[in-house]
Design a protein around this motif. Structure first.
Motif, short mmCIF file in Angstrom:
data_model
loop_
_atom_site.label_atom_id
_atom_site.label_comp_id
_atom_site.label_asym_id
_atom_site.label_seq_id
_atom_site.Cartn_x
_atom_site.Cartn_y
_atom_site.Cartn_z
N HIS A 1 49.88 34.72 1.35
CA HIS A 1 50.24 33.67 0.40
C HIS A 1 49.44 32.43 0.78
CE1 HIS A 1 52.76 30.45 -1.44
NE2 HIS A 1 52.86 31.34 -2.40
N HIS A 2 48.69 31.88 -0.19
CA HIS A 2 47.83 30.73 0.08
C HIS A 2 47.67 29.93 -1.21
CE1 HIS A 2 44.51 28.32 1.62
NE2 HIS A 2 43.83 28.62 0.54
N ASP A 3 47.81 28.62 -1.06
CA ASP A 3 47.56 27.70 -2.17
C ASP A 3 48.39 28.07 -3.40
OD1 ASP A 3 46.35 25.47 -3.28
OD2 ASP A 3 44.62 26.58 -4.04
N GLY A 4 49.65 28.42 -3.16
CA GLY A 4 50.58 28.69 -4.25
C GLY A 4 50.45 30.05 -4.91
N ARG A 5 49.61 30.94 -4.37
CA ARG A 5 49.43 32.27 -4.95
C ARG A 5 49.55 33.33 -3.88
NH1 ARG A 5 47.64 32.24 -10.05
NH2 ARG A 5 47.09 34.44 -9.96
N THR B 1 51.34 34.99 -9.08
CA THR B 1 52.22 33.88 -8.72
C THR B 1 53.63 34.38 -8.41
OG1 THR B 1 52.67 33.50 -11.07
CG2 THR B 1 50.92 32.19 -10.04
N TRP C 1 42.36 31.92 5.80
CA TRP C 1 41.75 30.65 5.39
C TRP C 1 41.79 29.66 6.55
CZ3 TRP C 1 44.31 33.83 2.13
CH2 TRP C 1 43.76 34.06 0.85
N ASP D 1 41.05 25.50 8.00
CA ASP D 1 41.46 24.17 7.52
C ASP D 1 40.47 23.58 6.53
OD1 ASP D 1 43.70 24.31 9.08
OD2 ASP D 1 42.84 23.16 10.76
N GLY E 1 39.13 25.26 4.14
CA GLY E 1 39.21 26.03 2.90
C GLY E 1 38.33 27.25 2.85
N CYS F 1 37.36 31.03 3.32
CA CYS F 1 38.10 32.29 3.35
C CYS F 1 37.29 33.31 4.12
CB CYS F 1 38.37 32.79 1.93
SG CYS F 1 39.34 34.32 1.87
N ARG G 1 38.01 34.17 -5.27
CA ARG G 1 38.21 34.09 -6.73
C ARG G 1 37.12 34.84 -7.49
NH1 ARG G 1 42.24 30.53 -7.88
NH2 ARG G 1 42.86 29.16 -6.17
#
Length: 525
Positions: free
Chosen positions: A96-100, A120, A144, A146, A148, A150, A165
């Motif tokens: 789980h990362h950045d709300g996803r 989500t 990830w 600090d 950003g 990956c 992405r």
């Protein structure tokens, strides 16, 4: 320590200070876990079965309920009939990362490869796959930093930065620490930031009896890595412990700051060399930290419960009457489930299966089943052959399965063992629906000798008064990984061999080892 209880997803809460291991029984290997607040989510490998990548939810790391499958649409998962047994979907990583939620996994079937799906809501729907063609190994991991970035680390052990992405790789892969010099199969890497260090957890030694978990640390995600002086931090090789093949682990920090490890293991039974029949299962172990290194607690059938309250989840029903408008997430098919091969509406209240392949030997057999999750269990189904032929099967792969089949005015029991197919019993039955039964009889405690089978499988017909006519009893060792090879475990379910076959209901009931059917038992002449 309390006597172990039967473990299933959704079992009742602990009341005696212990919980039963495995925490997810049956064929649920290669567990990957993440926490979001007070909720935990876990994904496993699914190999040649559809839908792919079962997904579980828990509030306490012990009680798990399946909430879906990540790959539940044909457009997400292509497993052609040429996919060999134990190929297909290998070793996901769930994060789980950045709300996803992010899940990266590899399909080793032709045309597969590594890809990422996101959601989500972990219960779905999950996105269509984003391909990552620059990853050429299995067991991919996502982490990830600090800034950003990956980082994708995979079996070998190699690592490369990616854009999750788009699936684009950034730079060239480079080799990291790969465990003990000369160790077999360095794989299953997971990367974590804990305090001032990055930790690289891997499996080594192969997924058989030599399986082990080792770890190294560095001050940057791309190394260089310093191995733990106490490696391997977990292995059961060379021991007589009831849980073997321990490895392919993932770490998670609980909401109270404690640390835990999920891992795969097996429960071999019978005589020597021991046969495991349920596949590789998901176990749980506590972790403490000493001098900046994780120390893994014992992995035993009965474990000391966590300090927080239990959160039991509803257990899946013992019986499915096929009254819903869709199949539940625990139901599996082999490689695919075409829409024209099954229906819940053609005959309301029944599951209708239409034959494709002519038998369980065929890679495109019409089959709907579930994982065997108990060392002893009873499975029954009401079957109407309706002019076709079909029934119940215990499947390991196309070359290793036992079947009880109704049709043409008779019930018969077949056994496929490698290149040999034998019909063991045939019994006439009246036209119309018939109740078929499979019982798996685990060994009684202390009943051991060198050639002892891990279990017996009993096949029969149940009458309206509960009387069971047993047609055959078969040695369970031939439906084990040690005999058949591969990475999977038993699946028990319904199939159609010819024509159209209807199933009114199926129930799956755990039993105590050594017990038989609930009704009177009559051996067929």
């Amino acid at each position: 320590m309390a006597r172990p209880r039967a473990a299933t997803a959704g079992a009742s809460g602990w009341t005696d200070g212990t919980f039963a291991n495995p925490v997810i029984a049956g064929m649920h290997p290669d567990p990957s876990v993440c926490r979001v607040g007070d909720d935990y989510y876990l994904a496993c490998s699914s190999f040649e079965y559809f839908p792919g990548v079962p997904l579980f939810h828990s509030r306490d790391l012990v009680h798990w309920a399946q909430i879906g499958n990540v790959l539940d649409r044909p457009g997400q998962l292509d497993l052609p009939p040429t996919t060999p047994p134990s190929a297909g979907v290998y070793a996901p990583t769930l994060r789980h990362h950045d709300g996803r939620f992010w899940l990266i996994v590899t399909n080793v079937a032709d045309g597969g490869g590594t890809f990422i799906c996101t959601a989500t809501d972990p219960a779905g729907a999950w996105s269509d796959p984003v391909r990552v063609p620059g990853i050429v190994g299995i067991d991919p991991d996502l982490a990830w930093d600090d800034e950003g970035n990956c980082w994708c680390t995979y079996a070998g052990i190699e690592q490369v930065r990616i854009d999750p992405r788009t699936g684009e790789t950034i730079g060239r892969p480079h080799r990291l620490w790969s465990g003990a010099p000369g160790a077999q199969a360095p794989e299953a890497p997971h990367l974590y930031r804990v305090g001032d260090h990055w930790y690289l957890l891997i499996a080594e030694g192969g997924t058989e009896r030599g399986h082990a978990v080792s770890i190294a640390r560095a001050t940057a995600p791309d190394g260089p890595y310093e191995p733990c002086p106490a490696n391997p931090v977990l292995t059961h090789r060379g021991t007589n412990r009831p849980i073997q093949n321990t490895g392919h682990a993932d770490l998670v920090e609980a909401a109270d700051g404690s640390w835990w490890m999920v891992l795969l293991g097996v429960r071999p039974g019978g005589g020597t060399p021991g046969w495991h029949v349920l596949g590789r299962e998901t176990f749980l172990a506590p972790v403490t930290w000493t001098d900046g290194w994780p120390v893994v607690g014992a992995v035993t059938p009965a474990m000391t419960a966590p300090s927080w309250p239990a959160h039991p989840l509803p257990a899946p029903p013992v019986r499915d009457d096929f009254d819903a408008d869709r199949l539940g997430p625990r139901w599996l098919s082999v490689r695919s489930r075409p829409a024209d091969s099954w229906s819940l509406t053609e005959r309301p209240g029944w599951l209708t299966l239409r034959a494709r392949g002519a038998s369980l030997d065929a890679p495109d057999v019409t089959f709907v089943g579930r994982r065997q999750q108990h060392l002893s269990c009873r499975v029954r189904a009401r079957v109407d052959p309706a002019g076709g032929r079909g029934g119940l099967a215990v499947r390991l792969d196309e070359r290793h399965h036992y079947d009880i089949e109704a049709g043409d005015g008779a019930v018969r029991v077949d056994a496929r063992l490698g290149s040999v197919l034998s019909t063991l019993a045939v019994r006439p039955v009246p036209a119309g629906p018939v109740s078929l039964l499979i019982e798996v009889l685990g060994p009684s405690p202390g009943d051991w000798y060198a050639g002892k089978e891990p279990d017996l499988l009993r096949f029969g017909v149940e009458q309206a008064d509960g009387t069971v006519t047993v047609l055959a009893e078969l040695d369970g060792r031939y439906l084990s990984t040690e005999v058949a090879g591969g990475f999977t475990g038993r699946v028990i379910g319904m199939y159609a061999a010819t024509g159209t076959v209807h199933f009114d209901w199926l129930d799956y009931e755990p039993r105590n080892p050594g017990t038989g059917s609930g009704g009177d038992t009559v051996l067929a002449p």
